[in-house]
Design an enzyme around this catalytic site. Structure first.
Site, PDB file in Angstrom:
ATOM      1  N   HIS A 261       0.847  -1.198   0.000  1.00 47.07           N
ATOM      2  CA  HIS A 261       0.000   0.000   0.000  1.00 47.07           C
ATOM      3  C   HIS A 261       0.874   1.237   0.000  1.00 47.07           C
ATOM      4  O   HIS A 261       1.952   1.232   0.598  1.00 47.07           O
ATOM      5  CB  HIS A 261      -0.909   0.021   1.236  1.00 47.07           C
ATOM      6  CG  HIS A 261      -2.110   0.878   1.041  1.00 47.07           C
ATOM      7  ND1 HIS A 261      -2.088   2.223   1.263  1.00 47.07           N
ATOM      8  CD2 HIS A 261      -3.350   0.569   0.597  1.00 47.07           C
ATOM      9  CE1 HIS A 261      -3.286   2.714   0.968  1.00 47.07           C
ATOM     10  NE2 HIS A 261      -4.069   1.738   0.564  1.00 47.07           N
ATOM     11  N   ASP A 312      -8.077  -5.304  -0.476  1.00 47.54           N
ATOM     12  CA  ASP A 312      -8.560  -6.126  -1.577  1.00 47.54           C
ATOM     13  C   ASP A 312      -8.316  -7.619  -1.388  1.00 47.54           C
ATOM     14  O   ASP A 312      -8.980  -8.434  -2.020  1.00 47.54           O
ATOM     15  CB  ASP A 312      -7.903  -5.671  -2.898  1.00 47.54           C
ATOM     16  CG  ASP A 312      -8.452  -4.329  -3.338  1.00 47.54           C
ATOM     17  OD1 ASP A 312      -9.666  -4.129  -3.207  1.00 47.54           O
ATOM     18  OD2 ASP A 312      -7.661  -3.480  -3.777  1.00 47.54           O
TER      19      ASP A 312
HETATM   20  C1  LIG Z   1      -0.449  -0.707  -3.939  1.00 45.39           C
HETATM   21  C2  LIG Z   1       0.861  -0.446  -4.671  1.00 45.39           C
HETATM   22  C3  LIG Z   1       0.541  -0.009  -6.099  1.00 45.39           C
HETATM   23  C4  LIG Z   1       1.634   0.655  -3.954  1.00 45.39           C
HETATM   24  O1  LIG Z   1       2.677   0.984  -4.777  1.00 45.39           O
HETATM   25  P1  LIG Z   1       3.852   1.981  -4.394  1.00 45.39           P
HETATM   26  O2  LIG Z   1       3.544   2.786  -3.195  1.00 45.39           O
HETATM   27  O3  LIG Z   1       4.197   2.695  -5.657  1.00 45.39           O
HETATM   28  O4  LIG Z   1       4.986   1.006  -3.945  1.00 45.39           O
HETATM   29  P2  LIG Z   1       5.995   0.265  -4.902  1.00 45.39           P
HETATM   30  O5  LIG Z   1       5.282  -0.427  -6.002  1.00 45.39           O
HETATM   31  O6  LIG Z   1       7.069   1.241  -5.279  1.00 45.39           O
HETATM   32  O7  LIG Z   1       6.570  -0.845  -3.910  1.00 45.39           O
HETATM   33  C5  LIG Z   1       7.604  -0.615  -2.931  1.00 45.39           C
HETATM   34  C6  LIG Z   1       8.406  -1.906  -2.786  1.00 45.39           C
HETATM   35  O8  LIG Z   1       7.570  -2.934  -2.279  1.00 45.39           O
HETATM   36  C7  LIG Z   1       7.445  -3.990  -3.228  1.00 45.39           C
HETATM   37  N1  LIG Z   1       6.038  -4.355  -3.324  1.00 45.39           N
HETATM   38  C8  LIG Z   1       4.976  -3.527  -3.131  1.00 45.39           C
HETATM   39  N2  LIG Z   1       3.829  -4.183  -3.314  1.00 45.39           N
HETATM   40  C9  LIG Z   1       4.177  -5.448  -3.618  1.00 45.39           C
HETATM   41  C10 LIG Z   1       3.432  -6.594  -3.920  1.00 45.39           C
HETATM   42  N3  LIG Z   1       2.084  -6.552  -3.956  1.00 45.39           N
HETATM   43  N4  LIG Z   1       4.077  -7.744  -4.195  1.00 45.39           N
HETATM   44  C11 LIG Z   1       5.422  -7.787  -4.176  1.00 45.39           C
HETATM   45  N5  LIG Z   1       6.192  -6.724  -3.887  1.00 45.39           N
HETATM   46  C12 LIG Z   1       5.581  -5.566  -3.610  1.00 45.39           C
HETATM   47  C13 LIG Z   1       7.885  -3.395  -4.569  1.00 45.39           C
HETATM   48  O9  LIG Z   1       8.373  -4.380  -5.436  1.00 45.39           O
HETATM   49  C14 LIG Z   1       8.943  -2.428  -4.121  1.00 45.39           C
HETATM   50  O10 LIG Z   1      10.105  -3.152  -3.829  1.00 45.39           O
HETATM   51  P3  LIG Z   1      11.558  -2.550  -4.184  1.00 45.39           P
HETATM   52  O11 LIG Z   1      11.673  -1.296  -3.346  1.00 45.39           O
HETATM   53  O12 LIG Z   1      12.480  -3.642  -3.806  1.00 45.39           O
HETATM   54  O13 LIG Z   1      11.510  -2.245  -5.660  1.00 45.39           O
HETATM   55  C15 LIG Z   1       1.738  -1.720  -4.715  1.00 45.39           C
HETATM   56  O14 LIG Z   1       1.947  -2.172  -3.389  1.00 45.39           O
HETATM   57  C16 LIG Z   1       1.110  -2.819  -5.557  1.00 45.39           C
HETATM   58  O15 LIG Z   1       1.316  -2.836  -6.782  1.00 45.39           O
HETATM   59  N6  LIG Z   1       0.345  -3.745  -4.934  1.00 45.39           N
HETATM   60  C17 LIG Z   1      -0.355  -4.776  -5.667  1.00 45.39           C
HETATM   61  C18 LIG Z   1      -1.672  -4.233  -6.214  1.00 45.39           C
HETATM   62  C19 LIG Z   1      -2.698  -4.009  -5.132  1.00 45.39           C
HETATM   63  O16 LIG Z   1      -2.923  -4.847  -4.286  1.00 45.39           O
HETATM   64  N7  LIG Z   1      -3.372  -2.852  -5.219  1.00 45.39           N
HETATM   65  C20 LIG Z   1      -4.454  -2.506  -4.307  1.00 45.39           C
HETATM   66  C21 LIG Z   1      -4.045  -1.368  -3.425  1.00 45.39           C
HETATM   67  S1  LIG Z   1      -5.270  -1.084  -2.172  1.00 45.39           S
END
Ligand SMILES: CC(C)(COP(=O)(O)OP(=O)(O)OC[C@H]1O[C@@H](n2cnc3c(N)ncnc32)[C@H](O)[C@@H]1OP(=O)(O)O)[C@@H](O)C(=O)NCCC(=O)NCCS
Length: 375
Positions: A261, A312
């Site tokens: 998140h 979710d």
């Molecule tokens: C929600 C989300 C988009 C937030 O994204 P964000 O704040 O931009 O965070 P990032 O995508 O930059 O992630 C930060 C780190 O955690 C890791 N990470 C975050 N969510 C992850 C996941 N669901 N699975 C695996 N790794 C994850 C990323 O790979 C990243 O690692 P790194 O620093 O080694 O590259 C992201 O966690 C995600 O894509 N989750 C899956 C989709 C989801 O469940 N969305 C619903 C949100 S309520």
């Protein structure tokens, strides 16, 4: 000139003030209008929380009863919107259908272009009341079935299940769906809510804002993670396979849907309720395997990455146990969030300034124009 800061993904940027919901991502706190989400999820219903969000006060018994009746009276969608749904190609994605239908609802609302607070309130109520009707009708039509008329005797969530399945839901089923809608109601300046506020800030109308919000929610990084999480649980198939599945996915740098998140650094307080609901529901129907798989995935993610699940993740086994088709999970997220989107549009219109950030230009600046015939 103000100092230029490039915040990729606008992380940490405060783009507006709001009195609607408060999130403390470090402590795992979520408040609607100052009330703790745990109290609201345990004690209140979706219409009650919605009334709170729109009026800044919890309703008394009479106010709630009137509010519920007004929602029930406004559920039916007109012929024109039904015709729009009937005209959609059979394989239209459910969120695309909802996006089209909400736009069509606007085209048939005589108050669509009226941005006064009173008209916005009336339109918001109609939208909240009608979105579940649209989702159920869309599903039945694509199955070759006629839509089921709303039943004014049933509550907001129970009526949706009735319109979807043409069968009255149990109290437990209606309550589970209602609580999930309440948990989806509002969540700060998430991507779809921000989209709605940007659209509203141009003094465009509520229907346009919500149509845009649906477009933003549709993406896998936002609302459609609930559907993607269920597809993952189905693919894993059994709790004994969960650990290896997650390890393998992580080794391929895949994101695990329903985890992580932008704001929470601890457990998403909404996930706490959905986990418990998923355990109870799957137990009561003898389908605890879905809960067990989810639990193993969660434990593995915590162990390997220290990443918590979000709202979710456990929504997936809850909706699956309720017999809701997978591609309607995200439309149901929209059915809950539309109350929050509307509240944000009203808040934006009440104290508007055009939302218009800047981009840091990083392209070339010194190119000489070459006329077409010499290129
Ligand atoms: C929600 C989300 C988009 C937030 O994204 P964000 O704040 O931009 O965070 P990032 O995508 O930059 O992630 C930060 C780190 O955690 C890791 N990470 C975050 N969510 C992850 C996941 N669901 N699975 C695996 N790794 C994850 C990323 O790979 C990243 O690692 P790194 O620093 O080694 O590259 C992201 O966690 C995600 O894509 N989750 C899956 C989709 C989801 O469940 N969305 C619903 C949100 S309520």
């Amino acid at each position: 000139m103000a100092e230029k800061i490039v915040a990729k993904g606008l992380e940490g940027v405060v783009a507006s003030e709001t009195e609607l919901s408060f999130i403390d991502g470090e402590q795992g706190v979520l408040l609607y209008r100052g009330y703790d989400i745990h109290d609201l999820a345990d004690e209140a219903s979706y219409p009650e929380a919605l009334y709170l969000l729109w009026n800044d006060e919890l309703p008394d018994a009479d106010e709630l009863s009137t509010f519920r009746s007004r929602l029930a009276e406004n559920r039916a969608v007109g012929e024109a919107v039904q015709a729009t749904l009937r005209a959609l190609p059979a394989d239209t994605p459910a969120m695309a259908a909802l996006r089209t239908a909400v736009s069509a609802l606007g085209n048939t609302d005589p108050e669509a272009e009226d941005n006064s607070p009173e008209a916005n309130r009336r339109k918001a109520l109609r939208l909240v009341a009608r979105i579940p009707t649209v989702i159920a009708a869309f599903h039945r039509l694509r199955e070759g079935l006629e839509p089921v008329a709303p039943d004014p005797e049933l509550g907001h969530a129970g009526n949706f299940l009735h319109m979807l399945r043409d069968e009255r839901p149990t109290e437990v089923e209606a309550r589970a769906l209602d609580t999930s809608l309440l948990l989806y109601l509002d969540h700060g300046l998430n991507a779809s809510t921000f989209t709605c506020r940007v659209i509203a800030s141009t003094l465009s109308d509520l229907y346009s804002a919500v149509t845009g919000g649906i477009g933003a929610l549709k993406g896998e990084l936002h609302g459609s993670a609930n559907e993607a999480a269920m597809r993952m649980l189905l693919e894993i198939g059994g709790s004994e396979a969960a650990e290896d599945w997650v390890d393998e996915a992580l080794s391929r740098m895949k994101k695990i849907m329903g985890f992580g998140h932008r704001v929470y650094r601890t457990e998403d307080p909404r996930a706490t309720h959905l986990r418990e609901m998923a355990r109870e529901l799957t137990d009561s129907l003898g389908e605890s395997e879905w809960y067990d798989i989810a639990r193993r995935v969660e434990e593995t993610m915590l162990d390997r990455k220290g990443i918590n699940c979000n709202v979710d993740f456990y929504c997936a086994p809850v909706y699956y146990t309720l017999g809701i088709p997978l591609d309607l999970y995200t439309p149901l997220f929209a059915a809950g969030r539309v109350g929050g989107w509307s509240a944000h549009v009203m808040e934006q219109h009440a104290d508007n300034r055009l939302i218009r950030p800047r981009a840091e230009y990083v392209g070339a600046t010194d190119r000489s124009f070459v006329p077409l015939e010499r290129r």
